[in-house]
Structures are given as structure tokens and as C-alpha cells.
Design a protein around this motif. Structure first.
Motif, PDB file in Angstrom:
ATOM      1  N   ALA A  51      39.929  36.354  39.518  1.00 28.45           N
ATOM      2  CA  ALA A  51      39.367  36.947  38.305  1.00 28.45           C
ATOM      3  C   ALA A  51      37.959  36.386  38.124  1.00 28.45           C
ATOM      4  O   ALA A  51      37.630  35.332  38.658  1.00 28.45           O
ATOM      5  CB  ALA A  51      40.225  36.588  37.100  1.00 28.45           C
TER       6      ALA A  51
ATOM      7  N   VAL B  37      42.662  42.648  38.414  1.00 31.62           N
ATOM      8  CA  VAL B  37      42.052  41.772  37.409  1.00 31.62           C
ATOM      9  C   VAL B  37      40.530  41.851  37.379  1.00 31.62           C
ATOM     10  O   VAL B  37      39.922  41.455  36.377  1.00 31.62           O
ATOM     11  CB  VAL B  37      42.517  40.304  37.547  1.00 31.62           C
ATOM     12  N   VAL B  38      39.897  42.326  38.455  1.00 29.01           N
ATOM     13  CA  VAL B  38      38.450  42.580  38.349  1.00 29.01           C
ATOM     14  C   VAL B  38      38.210  44.068  38.101  1.00 29.01           C
ATOM     15  O   VAL B  38      37.075  44.501  38.006  1.00 29.01           O
ATOM     16  CB  VAL B  38      37.645  42.123  39.591  1.00 29.01           C
ATOM     17  N   SER B  39      39.291  44.849  37.989  1.00 28.54           N
ATOM     18  CA  SER B  39      39.187  46.301  37.829  1.00 28.54           C
ATOM     19  C   SER B  39      38.199  46.844  38.861  1.00 28.54           C
ATOM     20  O   SER B  39      37.168  47.423  38.543  1.00 28.54           O
ATOM     21  CB  SER B  39      38.727  46.663  36.414  1.00 28.54           C
ATOM     22  N   LYS B  40      38.571  46.633  40.116  1.00 27.33           N
ATOM     23  CA  LYS B  40      37.622  46.804  41.217  1.00 27.33           C
ATOM     24  C   LYS B  40      36.941  48.171  41.246  1.00 27.33           C
ATOM     25  O   LYS B  40      35.754  48.271  41.535  1.00 27.33           O
ATOM     26  CB  LYS B  40      38.322  46.559  42.557  1.00 27.33           C
TER      27      LYS B  40
END
Lengths: 433, 433
Positions: free
Chosen positions: B163, B316-319
Motif C-alpha cells: 500500500a 490496495v493501490v487501486s492499480k
């Protein structure tokens, strides 16, 4: 000046690290482990990375501990023995940290960090080590691209509002400065890191006044050497107002104009020529609005007369590569090299060193070799050295190093376009050893 | 149970907010401002968003202040008058917050939050308001897609290590839980938010032992109902070991097997059939390794017999959409509607309300209308209500609401594939008003 924004306690960790650690402890496994942190594969849009987070990691390791509340929480899970919780409550880092220097250029499969410690400690550190090194490596690498694309133009971090959290916003401010940006808009970052802060004005300021001219007059009255935002309603009218006010109030009152929307090539050329015709060539043009290294390169290639860039969201979330395939892998336990052969995720046993060869100040070859190999034989510099946890490095010193590091990059690697680095990194010494 | 992970002080703010605020103050501008927060345009891969960060924002506003150290830092910049710094040091939020409920489905150009306050306060809050609402909206929206793709299978957050910082890791754990995940691997998140924690084992655990079988035996000896990782060396051999150990130690000792690499369709089918043939149909299969909603949908469409997913980095990084074009814009000052006409970033003057019409429990139409319009006339529900800052909402209640919200989505909007929502959101009442 603290170099880290948030130091989580030891419980910032994945549950399985603790269950594994307790299992090692129950099995009396006390041997030394060597874990290596590296990036398996570079993202599509990266030719190189800058290793970040080493300074943050130093501070973390120095302060690493489990608080009384942490221990009570762990007890409440009914998974851990009292004796093991006792051990945790007294735990501190007794191993050694080896790493490349903060800001060093690194490539895929080159170790960035090595943790050498009793396996319980080294295992428990995994989550935090990756989190700390990952984010700042993502950020330094992205910011370096932005700074390289801007050439000698100023870059200022404007990204705090859309960074992924407060921690990321502060680290983005720090990393952009380390990578060569002039400073940040974020005051907390300015305060914590002692880096320069910058600001202009927002559309809301203009809108809150009855007219744009009134807003400009007020701001000019309240501040010396201001930056005026000219795209709220109609930039052609705004420039005429700027020229009028400059003549009325003195040419040195307005330092720069900010453009935040539209076709920035056309706009900047138009505004520049209007200002020059009015004898206001000293007023600079500053641009913002969805910028990144690609757009900056495009603007400069098109000859846009822009003096500086405010770069925000795309830089601070590293939009084209928001994460790296960074892992922390056991390579030795109790003197024995270990590996895994999971499909597509194979690892090579044993600790490794990276030897870097430069010629005429340019990076020509990296040799990834077994740890014990002698660097003299290679006439190259060993990148991983033991880190003195107590010796804090100043930001200015890291910033200088990064500037030098970027100068060592061959042109094709420093470029935004993807290139092959197969000719740069040599792994052949690993198998021959 | 605190609902926010990090509460920065008032100085987590862009410099220009403070220079503008001081200018308002010098000009005696004390009128009420209305700022609206909304997303201008949805990312390519989002049909809807879930509004997040409202609870965090409540806590932030309650605690909003400038510390003595903040004031001293600001004084050191030599840009602010003593009287203004005096004002800042006594500042607290005196306005009102209007917002949709945490977890509400929202679309582009629908106000999510309104801050109604004296312009100095409302202006100074911009950086923090966006940062808090942006990150959790990014995360809730991404996590909802993952949960929807997994259908009734378990989803667990495994993302802490990659993250973007500690703050983001904790919020990702919280948001994934709110969106319907079972829990997280992160113990600090478990402790702070009181959400369930889960864990398996890592490759390093297997590697640290002399053999995989020895590692399995030790873990089974130390824990009941374990999850064993079977792809360290050779999953075919690992499954045979699992079958042997199950027969030897009892069928209930091994709860699940984890697959973390390779072709998960083939692997899961192979392992499932081997287990079933051995009479071990109660052992579940849990998968991880670079998963996201697209890969999960693909796996399930291919009929992979997987019971649960550990989802990390990409979630979690909203890739595929690490940021949103989220802005906080002045729409009214001192009772007067304001707008801007910057190219591509035009805003509509005046505060707005969103009226939502549902039929048979499904969302059929949103009307974005001027604030004063009567909702009864529209037979629809007004989404923005005044927020009681002192009333904390429990995570379980937000989680239930999100589950209901996702059920109101028409199928094409809930799908991963991009669809047009032009038929859903109606802006015609804005111009007719």
C-alpha cells in the motif's frame, strides 16, 4: 529533523509473520536469516528505479518494538503463548541492515536491502520493511522522471490532496524534493522535512471576489512578488488586466502567472507574447493541471515558453506505476542458501552483492554476484554496504547524490521511452559461482 | 474504537490556502462559503463510486486545529501577520458539514460533501477534506469491485506491504472490510478497527526448514486448523504430502491450502481433484498472487474451484485507477452562486442536492438539482444530509449499508465492464432552475 512521517509500532505486520515467528520459537529455530528485498520486474514504464526509504527504514529499525497495548491485543487473539508474547514485548532489532545508499539507481533483481538477523526478527520485519522501502522507491523513481522531463525548469509538488493518504502525501513531498523538485505546497512537509514551500492562488479566491480584477488587486496589495491564476473565466481578458495592473502598480509586483487548464502550448505562447509586447518579459509562466513527465516532455518539445511546473496527482500516486513487484525473500538460513521454485517467482539461493562499473562517469555494467565474491577482482563498486542505524543522512546530501546518480544514467535509460537494460545488468556470475 | 488512522494537524495544508485565507481576513471577507466536493469524471474502469472517508472527515473536523508548533513554523515563513496567526491558533470548525452517507453509491458530478462555513475556514480545509475523502473513495470503490467479482467467495485484504504508506495500508484494510471482505492480514488494522484478522504461511517458513514436509509438520503441530502453502517447490509433491499428513494426523487439521503462483485454474482443478479423490473434500482452496477483480472474474468464469482469495497490491493501490479527478469547488459565497469557466473544468454555480429514485429496490435515476428544490416534488430521496459530527457510525453499520447499496445497482453498472450511465444521472433540473 525527523526523516519519517509515521512510525507504526511492531504490530504493523501481517498475522502470518507472527504465527510463523511463534512456530520458529517453539521449534527453537534461532539461526540467522538473510532476507533480500528486490524488485522482480520493472513496470512497463520504468527503465530504472531510485532506491528509497532506506533512511525511513533505519529510523524504523531503531524504534522497532511492540507496545503493551500491542501485546494485549495479540493476547486477545488467543493464538499466542504467554512466553512468546513475553519475548515480543522485549524485542528489539539485534541484526544488521545492509543496503544501497538512499537514491541509488537500481534495476530488477538487484538486492536493495538485506536484513541479517535471527529469523524471528527478520521474519517479523517483512511487512514494514517492504511498505517503507516500496513507497519511497515508487515515489523517487516517478519524481525523477518528472524532474528529468522538465530539464532545467522548476518542478514543485502540488500533490498532497490526492496522494493516497497523509503518509503518502508527506513522503511524496519529501521524495519530489530529493529527486530535484524545488519544494512542495504542503506546509506540514515543509515543517517536518525543512524543505521549501511554495504557493500561488486558487480559483475559489478569484470567485469569492466580485471580479477577477478586484481579486488580483487584493492579492497584489497583500503580498509582494505574487503568482496570479489567469484561467478562471477568460485568460485573454485576465492577461489584459495583468498588463494594466503591472503598469499601474509596478512591473515587479507580479512574479508569475499560472495556467491550470486548456491547451497549454497555445495558451503559454499567447500569454508570453502578450506579456513580452507589453515589456513584461520578467513575468514568468507557471503551469499546472494534470501534468506528468509525458505531458511536460510534450509541452517542452512543442516549445511552450513555460518556466515551471506544479505537478500533482499523477506524480504522487505514480499513476502509470503505482506499485512495484517488490519482495522480501529468504535467501539464507543458518548459513545455508535457500530458494523457491514457484512458477514465475523463482529465487536464487544465497546473499548477493551488486558491483557497478562506470566509465567516464556513466553507468556501463552491473554485476549481480554471490555475496563473497571479491569486488577488487571486478574493478567495480560494491553497492550494498552495512548501514549505521544511528547515523542519519541529511536530505540535502541524499538530494545531491540523486542528482549525481541521474547524471550517471546513459541517455536511453534516462529517457521516458522504455528500453532494454539486458546489456546493463549481468547475472552470469551468479550461476558460475 | 477510532475510525481514523492518522489525524494530521491543521498544517497539513497547501500554502496557498493560508495566503488566500490571510487575504480574506485582511479584506474583512467573513461571509459564508459553500464548497462542494465531487468527482469531475469517472476513471475508464469505474461505472460507480462508493463515497468514503466521511467518518474520517467528521473526526478530522472535530479535532481540526493549528498547534503551537504549527504557528511557530508559519511565523518562521515571514508571510503571515501576528494577528492572523493569533486567529489561526484559536481556530476551530464553526460551520456545518453536509454529505452523503459513508458508502453511498455516487456518480460523476454529484456532490459527495458540502462544507458550509466562513470562507477562511472552508478554504483552509480544502487539502485535508480532499485527501481524506479521496483515498477512502478510491479504496471503497475498488474493493467493492473485487468483492462483487468474487461473488460469494471470501476476500481477505493482503495488501499492507505494498500500500502507498502506512495510512493507506490501514485504510485499505478498513475499506476492504466495509466493502464486504472478511478481514485483513494486518494486525494494526485489526487492533484499531476491531476487524477480523487472517493469516496463512509464507514461502520463507517452508524454506527455513530442511524440507517442506518438516515445515508442514511443525506448523500443524503448533496450530489447529491451518492453511498450508503448497507452491514453494512442486505443488504435485506438496499435495501428496498434505494427503499423507491428513491421514496421519486427522482430516480436520488442515483447513485449507494456499496457491500463490502459476496457472491457478489448472492448479486449483488438479489440487481439488487430488484432495477429493483422497476423501479430503473439506479442505478448502485459497488463492493469492497478483489478484484483482479482473483475474478473479476470469478464474470463476473458468470454473476454478477456489473458496477464497487473498487480494493485495492491485486492490490496495487501486492499480487501474489510483486516483480520482476529485475536486473541492466554491459554489456559493455570501449567498451568491459562483462558477468558473476554465476550459474543460467548468463548474455550475450554487449548492446542489442529489435526489435518488429507486424502483423495486434498484437505482433507476439520480436528479442533480439546485439545493432549494423540494424533494417531495420528485418523489425521490435527498442524498446529502447534515452530518452530526459528534455521532460516530459503527463500521458494522457502514458495512451493512454498503452491502445494501451494492444490491441497488443495476446489473450493467455492477459489472466490471464499462457502461454508460448517461441514462442514470439527470442534470436537466440544474439548467431549468
Amino acid at each position: 529533523m525527523s526523516n519519517i512521517s509515521f512510525l507504526p509500532s511492531g504490530i504493523f505486520v501481517d498475522l502470518y509473520e507472527l504465527t510463523m515467528a511463534q512456530s520458529y520459537w517453539k521449534s527453537s529455530m534461532r539461526g540467522e536469516a538473510v532476507f533480500e528485498l528486490f524488485v522482480r520486474k520493472l513496470p512497463q514504464n520504468r527503465n530504472f528505479l531510485l532506491a528509497g526509504g532506506i533512511e525511513s527504514l533505519k529510523e524504523y529499525l531503531l524504534n522497532w518494538s511492540f507496545s503493551i497495548e500491542d501485546i494485549e491485543y495479540l493476547r486477545s487473539l488467543n493464538m499466542f503463548d504467554n512466553d512468546f508474547l513475553e519475548l515480543l514485548s522485549a524485542l528489539h532489532f539485534s541484526g544488521t541492515l545492509w543496503a544501497v545508499k538512499e537514491g541509488t539507481v537500481v534495476f530488477a533483481n538487484e538486492p536493495i536491502v538485506q536484513v541479517k538477523a535471527p529469523i524471528i526478527e527478520a521474519q517479523l520485519l517483512e511487512t514494514a520493511v517492504i511498505n517503507l522501502v516500496h513507497l519511497e522507491t515508487v515515489l523517487l523513481s516517478k519524481c525523477a522522471r518528472v524532474v528529468l522531463a522538465a530539464k532545467d525548469r522548476a518542478v514543485i509538488d502540488f500533490g498532497s490532496r490526492r496522494a493516497q493518504g497523509v503518509d503518502a502525501a508527506l513522503k511524496a513531498a519529501k521524495c519530489s524534493y530529493l529527486a530535484g523538485a524545488l519544494g512542495t505546497s504542503n506546509l506540514l512537509a515543509g515543517k517536518i522535512y525543512g524543505i521549501p514551500v511554495f504557493g500561488t492562488m486558487a480559483h475559489s479566491y478569484i470567485q469569492a471576489h466580485k471580479s477577477e480584477e478586484e481579486a488580483f488587486r487584493k492579492f497584489l496589495n497583500h503580498y509582494p512578488a505574487t503568482v496570479l491564476l489567469i484561467d478562471t473565466y477568460d485568460y485573454e481578458k485576465a492577461v489584459l488586466t495583468v498588463i494594466k495592473l503591472s503598469k499601474e502598480l509596478g512591473a515587479d509586483k507580479i512574479k508569475a502567472l499560472r495556467l491550470d487548464s486548456g491547451n497549454l502550448v497555445e495558451l503559454s505562447n499567447y500569454v508570453r507574447s502578450m506579456l513580452d509586447k507589453a515589456g513584461l518579459s520578467q513575468i514568468e509562466l507557471f503551469c499546472s493541471g494534470g501534468l506528468d513527465e509525458y505531458k511536460i516532455e510534450e509541452l517542452l518539445k512543442a516549445g511552450a515558453p513555460i518556466n515551471g511546473f506544479g505537478v500533482g496527482t499523477n506524480m504522487v500516486v505514480s499513476k502509470d506505476a503505482p506499485s512495484l513487484d517488490m519482495v522480501y525473500k529468504l535467501v539464507e538460513y543458518d548459513g545455508r542458501g535457500v530458494f523457491k521454485s514457484s512458477a514465475g517467482k523463482e529465487t536464487v539461493p544465497g546473499a548477493k552483492q551488486v558491483f557497478r562499473e562506470k566509465r567516464d562517469g556513466k553507468l556501463v555494467k552491473d554485476y549481480v554476484a554471490a555475496w563473497k565474491r571479491n569486488d577488487k577482482e571486478l574493478k567495480a563498486q560494491a553497492l550494498l554496504t552495512e548501514v549505521d542505524l544511528l547515523k542519519e543522512e541529511r536530505l540535502s546530501s541524499v538530494r545531491d547524490r540523486i542528482s549525481e546518480e541521474l547524471n550517471t544514467l546513459p541517455e536511453h535509460i534516462a529517457a521516458l521511452e522504455k528500453c532494454s537494460i539486458d546489456d546493463i545488468v549481468d547475472f552470469s556470475l551468479l550461476s558460475s559461482n
